[in-house]
Design an enzyme around this catalytic site. Structure first.
Site, short mmCIF file in Angstrom:
data_model
loop_
_atom_site.label_atom_id
_atom_site.label_comp_id
_atom_site.label_asym_id
_atom_site.label_seq_id
_atom_site.Cartn_x
_atom_site.Cartn_y
_atom_site.Cartn_z
N SER A 561 37.54 18.11 -11.56
CA SER A 561 36.28 18.94 -10.30
C SER A 561 37.42 18.98 -8.78
CB SER A 561 35.30 17.77 -10.12
OG SER A 561 34.19 18.27 -8.90
N ASP A 647 26.79 23.94 -14.83
CA ASP A 647 27.76 22.98 -13.61
C ASP A 647 27.33 23.94 -12.45
OD1 ASP A 647 29.19 22.19 -11.90
OD2 ASP A 647 30.93 21.87 -12.91
N HIS A 685 28.34 19.73 -14.94
CA HIS A 685 29.46 18.91 -14.56
C HIS A 685 29.64 18.12 -14.90
CE1 HIS A 685 32.08 18.88 -11.29
NE2 HIS A 685 31.82 18.40 -10.89
#
Length: 720
Positions: A561, A647, A685
């Site tokens: 991320s 995501d 995610h």
């Protein structure tokens, strides 16, 4: 991908140049067409599938190694296991994991006067065990299943549970009657169900009303709703709509179940309102007003609100105000009582309460600590920690009146340990040590703290672990994050042993932008100071080499991320330093994303990264570090990037665009790459939802790293 195309040949993405002009600067993006928030464009799907086929082909020679690694990971984990029972209102709650099953089973037993947690594996306890929710049954044959709502009424008779089946983080909520085990229906006979709920929930005291949040098209929780059991969700009542796109809405209940808490929060500002849980018609009263830059959270005990705030306190303080004064509108914080004063360099991160106890989680010098304060006397102490490089967190203290304080302790060599502290006798009871099968001995490993020096002279802490018998040098994996004031604490991982036992060292760089060294540490790694984050990480890598921990040509980096942005930027800054890169759901197209307010979560992110739409300075800073736009035209190491098609936080197109541009800019250079992309086509995610699938993914990452810094067959596979 055409059937005749060799899967070892990287997919060639179509180029469709789009010119971006902002603040007098011009840039061309060949792959802007890949951005499709609907995740449904057939051309994009075909391209991602071709990338997956390419990754499978290039890593095909690691099949046996991946199987070996998966078996190792699996063999160390006690697959049939239990969490430690936690007491709440006359019941003990725990979860089971069962060998061969992907998901947990949530259970409880009625308390029968025990002072210590019962043994759920005993025949007597098993005979009275009640299964609240078996996630394996609810998941069925689906590829993805995640629980995001799990909330019991105050009297523990109804369970609100919400599931997500594609990784979008939007949940379908149902209500289970725990007396019958059957989900409730409305008075009209239809299922009592809420679609599209988000994180956060609360029950009224009588268990008739359920509060929840919803997201807007940008995936921002912008509304709080109230649902009445037995009624159609179409009749739910809107409690609050938040028009300011910088703010999230949240809903919760105080631990004593006396107050429902409505929170509106941006990255740097909070507003808190409360409503008596036994009178939802009374509406919400403001406790903390919205003032730019002032953050707050609260708990309630004994008729008093305890508020954690940074009001005139950079690293936060705790103040108190009687709940009666709140209800008559006393909102002047200067008149409230200071309970724990501000101490520069000691960041108070969380507060919790037990009866006559205030608990705080704090952080100083890249180490966590827990303070326990007796409210009636002011006496306080800190929980002991046996190792310098270790982590302690509160956990499982669900009942105000339970006489024991539960916390977890871990380090990079000490498995997670659940401990109950008897607050009256000061006696510690170790309830569980994370099992590590196969004969793990912590004495075979060593953990330590190193310090790197950044270019500006700042000392950067590094947490390190390796085998005690490891010779100096060798392969090393450096992990980092460095954003949102999130701290990456040193903790144990049995999965990591597959690298350590092969001679690797593992390091965490506690870089600026994270929270490891207090609020100033965070502020020195955001906005125009964001490049400090990446320079710190490079400094950590150089320190590991200089200290003899890592061989100069066998230092890998990993981040996910915002940590994916980190490793991408560090790659561009010091391409000669790294031997391999793992970037998981990486935020690598940061500037284009933050320039587009229509994309999920962009507007609220302006308080983290700055607003390049309005600020030429922030635009230039971001343009200088965004990985997608700063790839050097030179040989780069092997890179494995991952994505999730659904995501909602980092669009799949960011790693997809990045990998395509890596091939354009650096792919033709001799000894460069390969650059691989693996997209989870049914997840978001967090990657796969099932534990076995997650272990397989970790085995893939380890195999990539071992091969990239070992035999070099990755490049041989691509070159033919």
């Amino acid at each position: 991908m055409p059937e005749t195309q060799n899967a070892l040949t990287p997919p060639e993405a179509r180029k469709d140049p789009v010119t971006r002009q902002r603040h007098g600067r011009t840039a061309v993006d060949d792959y802007a067409w890949m951005c499709d928030p609907s995740s449904s464009d057939p051309e994009i799907i075909a391209h991602l599938e071709a990338e997956n086929a390419h990754t499978d082909a290039v890593l095909g020679h690691t099949t046996e190694l991946r199987a070996e690694l998966f078996d190792e990971i699996k063999a160390r984990i006690q697959e049939t296991d239990l969490s430690v029972p936690s007491y709440r209102r006359a019941h003990w709650y725990y979860s089971r994991s069962i060998e061969g099953q992907q998901y947990p089973v949530y259970c409880r037993v009625a308390a029968e006067g025990e002072t210590d947690p019962p043994d759920p594996d005993s025949a007597e306890v098993k005979a009275r065990e009640q299964v609240l929710l078996d996630a394996n049954v609810e998941a069925g044959d689906g590829d993805y299943f995640a629980i995001g709502v799990f909330d019991l009424t105050a009297e523990s008779s109804v369970l609100a549970w919400g599931c997500d089946t594609n990784g979008s983080e939007q949940y379908t909520v149902r209500f289970r009657d725990l007396a019958t085990g059957v989900d409730l229906t409305t008075d009209g006979g239809t299922d009592d169900v809420i679609e599209g709920a988000y994180y956060g929930s609360a029950w009224s005291a009588d268990g008739r009303h359920f509060f929840y949040t919803r997201v807007d098209q940008s995936h921002r929780p912008h509304e709080v709703w109230r649902h009445e059991l037995g009624t159609d969700a179409a009749d739910d009542v809107l409690i609050h709509h938040e028009p300011d796109e910088r703010f999230f809405c949240g809903i919760d209940v105080t631990k004593d179940r006396g107050w429902i808490v409505l929170e509106m929060g941006s990255k740097i500002t909070s507003e808190l309102r409360v409503c008596p849980a036994d009178d939802v018609a009374a509406g919400f009263t403001t406790v903390v007003e919205r003032r730019q830059g002032i953050e707050a959270s609260l708990e309630h005990e004994g008729g008093t609100f305890y508020v954690l705030t940074n009001d005139d306190a950079l690293d936060f303080k705790v103040v108190s105000v009687p709940s009666g004064e709140v209800l008559v509108g006393d909102l002047d914080p200067s008149t409230w009582t200071e309970v724990i004063p501000h101490e520069p360099g000691v960041r108070i991160e969380e507060i919790d309460v037990l009866r006559d106890r205030l608990l705080t989680e704090e952080r100083t010098q890249a180490t966590t600590r827990v303070r326990v304060r007796r409210l009636s006397t002011g006496d306080e102490f800190f929980l002991d920690q046996a190792e310098e490089v270790s982590t302690v967190h509160l956990g499982g203290n669900d009942d105000m009146d339970w006489s024991q304080l539960r916390f977890t302790y871990t380090s990079m060599i000490t498995p997670s340990t659940v401990i109950d502290l008897d607050l009256e006798t000061d006696t510690r009871h170790v309830r569980k040590v994370q099992p590590v099968l196969g004969g793990y001995d912590p004495e075979d490993y060593v953990t330590s703290r190193l310090w790197a020096t950044a270019d500006d002279g700042t000392k950067i802490p590094i947490s390190l672990v390796h085998r005690r018998d490891r010779a100096p040098g060798g392969p090393t994996l450096l992990y980092g994050y460095g954003s949102y004031e999130i701290s990456i604490d040193p903790s144990f991982s049995s999965l990591r042993l597959s690298l350590l036992d092969r001679g690797w060292a593992y390091a965490i760089g506690h870089i600026r932008g994270g929270g490891e060294m207090g609020r100033r540490w965070y502020e020195d790694g955001k906005f125009a100071a964001k490049p400090n984050t990446f320079d710190d990480f490079v400094a950590c890598g150089k320190a590991l080499v200089a200290e003899g921990v890592a061989d100069p040509d066998r230092l890998a980096i990993r981040g996910g991320s915002a940590g994916g942005l980190l490793v991408g930027a560090a790659l561009n800054r010091a391409p000669d330093l790294w031997g391999a890169v793992v970037a998981e759901v990486p935020f690598v197209d940061a500037l284009n994303t933050i320039l587009d307010p229509s994309l999920p979560l962009t507007v609220i992110e302006w308080e983290e990264w700055g607003n390049p739409v309005e600020s030429p300075e922030i635009f230039d800073v971001m343009a200088g570090y965004t990985p997608y736009e700063n790839i050097p035209a030179r040989a780069l190491p092997p890179i494995l990037a991952t994505a999730g098609l659904h995501d909602p936080r980092v669009g799949y197109w960011e790693p997809a665009k990045w990998v395509s541009r890596l091939r354009d800019v650096a792919g033709a250079v001799e000894e460069s790459g390969p650059f691989l992309l693996k997209t989870e086509m049914g997840a978001g995610h967090g990657g796969p939802s099932g534990r076995y699938d997650a272990w397989k993914d970790e085995a893939l990452v380890f195999a990539f790293l071992l091969d990239a810094l070992g035999t070099g067959e990755l490049r041989q596979a691509v070159s033919g």
